[in-house]
Design a protein around this motif. Structure first.
Motif, short mmCIF file in Angstrom:
data_model
loop_
_atom_site.label_atom_id
_atom_site.label_comp_id
_atom_site.label_asym_id
_atom_site.label_seq_id
_atom_site.Cartn_x
_atom_site.Cartn_y
_atom_site.Cartn_z
N VAL A 1 0.94 -1.31 -0.01
CA VAL A 1 0.01 0.10 -0.16
C VAL A 1 0.81 1.41 -0.01
CG1 VAL A 1 -1.76 1.30 1.32
CG2 VAL A 1 -1.99 -1.19 1.18
N GLN A 2 0.52 2.11 -0.82
CA GLN A 2 1.27 3.42 -0.82
C GLN A 2 0.22 4.77 -0.90
OE1 GLN A 2 3.97 3.31 -4.38
NE2 GLN A 2 5.62 2.99 -2.98
N LEU A 3 0.62 5.67 -0.17
CA LEU A 3 -0.06 6.71 -0.17
C LEU A 3 0.80 7.84 -0.79
CD1 LEU A 3 -1.60 7.05 3.47
CD2 LEU A 3 -2.42 6.01 1.44
N GLN A 4 0.18 8.68 -1.79
CA GLN A 4 1.17 9.36 -2.73
C GLN A 4 0.27 10.90 -2.42
OE1 GLN A 4 3.84 8.88 -4.73
NE2 GLN A 4 4.09 11.11 -4.79
N ALA A 5 1.08 11.86 -1.98
CA ALA A 5 0.74 13.34 -1.43
C ALA A 5 1.28 14.20 -2.61
CB ALA A 5 0.93 13.71 -0.29
N SER A 6 0.26 14.91 -3.01
CA SER A 6 0.71 16.11 -3.99
C SER A 6 0.20 17.56 -3.74
CB SER A 6 0.47 15.39 -5.53
OG SER A 6 -0.78 15.28 -5.85
N GLY A 7 0.52 18.40 -4.67
CA GLY A 7 -0.08 19.41 -4.85
C GLY A 7 0.50 20.67 -4.02
N GLY A 8 1.52 20.53 -3.27
CA GLY A 8 2.29 21.38 -2.67
C GLY A 8 2.78 22.52 -3.62
N GLY A 9 3.05 23.68 -2.97
CA GLY A 9 3.80 24.77 -3.59
C GLY A 9 4.01 26.00 -2.88
N ALA A 23 -4.40 6.77 -2.45
CA ALA A 23 -3.74 5.47 -1.95
C ALA A 23 -4.01 4.54 -3.03
CB ALA A 23 -4.83 4.99 -0.79
N SER A 24 -2.75 3.64 -3.08
CA SER A 24 -2.81 2.56 -4.05
C SER A 24 -2.62 1.25 -3.33
CB SER A 24 -1.72 2.84 -5.30
OG SER A 24 -0.45 3.07 -4.57
N GLY A 25 -2.91 0.24 -4.17
CA GLY A 25 -2.48 -1.14 -3.52
C GLY A 25 -3.86 -2.11 -3.54
N ASN A 26 -3.98 -2.94 -2.97
CA ASN A 26 -4.92 -4.02 -2.87
C ASN A 26 -5.69 -3.91 -1.53
OD1 ASN A 26 -6.69 -5.79 -3.25
ND2 ASN A 26 -5.35 -7.64 -2.90
N ILE A 27 -6.45 -2.63 -1.57
CA ILE A 27 -7.10 -1.90 -0.57
C ILE A 27 -8.39 -2.56 -0.37
CG2 ILE A 27 -7.73 0.20 0.78
CD1 ILE A 27 -5.29 1.38 -0.80
N ALA A 96 -3.63 7.71 6.70
CA ALA A 96 -4.98 6.84 6.98
C ALA A 96 -4.97 5.48 7.63
CB ALA A 96 -5.26 6.50 5.52
N ASP A 97 -5.82 5.18 8.29
CA ASP A 97 -6.06 3.75 8.82
C ASP A 97 -6.67 2.96 7.76
OD1 ASP A 97 -6.67 5.29 11.89
OD2 ASP A 97 -4.72 4.31 11.37
N LEU A 98 -6.12 1.85 7.27
CA LEU A 98 -6.89 1.30 6.39
C LEU A 98 -6.71 -0.34 6.34
CD1 LEU A 98 -4.11 0.30 4.42
CD2 LEU A 98 -4.16 2.57 3.85
N SER A 112 -1.03 4.06 7.28
CA SER A 112 0.17 4.37 6.27
C SER A 112 0.25 5.96 6.41
CB SER A 112 -0.62 3.85 4.93
OG SER A 112 -0.73 2.36 4.94
N TRP A 113 1.40 6.18 5.92
CA TRP A 113 1.96 7.82 5.80
C TRP A 113 2.29 7.85 4.34
CZ3 TRP A 113 1.50 11.71 9.31
CH2 TRP A 113 1.20 11.26 10.73
N GLY A 114 1.83 9.02 3.66
CA GLY A 114 2.39 9.36 2.52
C GLY A 114 3.68 10.08 2.74
N GLN A 115 4.32 10.66 1.70
CA GLN A 115 5.76 11.14 1.69
C GLN A 115 5.85 12.58 2.07
OE1 GLN A 115 3.88 10.85 -0.95
NE2 GLN A 115 4.51 12.79 -2.30
N GLY A 116 4.71 13.20 2.02
CA GLY A 116 4.76 14.66 2.37
C GLY A 116 5.07 15.68 1.11
#
Length: 123
Positions: A1-9, A23-27, A96-98, A112-116
């Protein structure tokens, strides 16, 4: 499972940004989709959380300015940030708790945590 954060700037005070977390993976299911942030030299703090039922909660310091939302079908959630202030500068993390399915098909509960993603508010 991976969490991918985006949109910062980088934005000026008063500006807006929209963060996304996918969130990606077999969730199997995701509960308590969250956004946290960590400013330089400070501890990580909870910004907002939205439950599987759609109930949203916010830290006092973002109430009225930030809005959390989710798209269950896409296992994604968002943080719309308006009226940004200098003090909102931080690395923003999704979490997220998944429950996901392991390789043998058994369900596994995980936090799980995203990378920031970095948000910088400056003139």
């Amino acid at each position: 499972v991976q969490l991918q954060a985006s949109g910062g700037g980088s934005v000026q005070p008063g500006g807006s940004l929209r963060l996304s977390c996918a969130a990606s993976g077999n969730i199997n299911s995701i509960n308590g989709m969250e956004w946290h942030r960590q400013a330089p030299g400070k501890q990580r703090e909870l910004v907002s959380v939205i439950t599987s039922g759609g109930n949203a909660k916010y830290a006092d310091f973002v109430k009225g300015r930030f809005t959390i939302s989710r798209t269950s079908a896409k296992n994604a959630w968002y943080l719309q940030m308006n009226g940004l202030k200098h003090e909102d500068t931080a690395v923003y993390y999704c979490a997220a708790d998944l429950i996901y399915y392991n390789y043998d098909g058994s369900p596994v509960a995980e936090r799980s945590w995203g990378q920031g993603t970095l948000v910088t508010v400056s003139n």
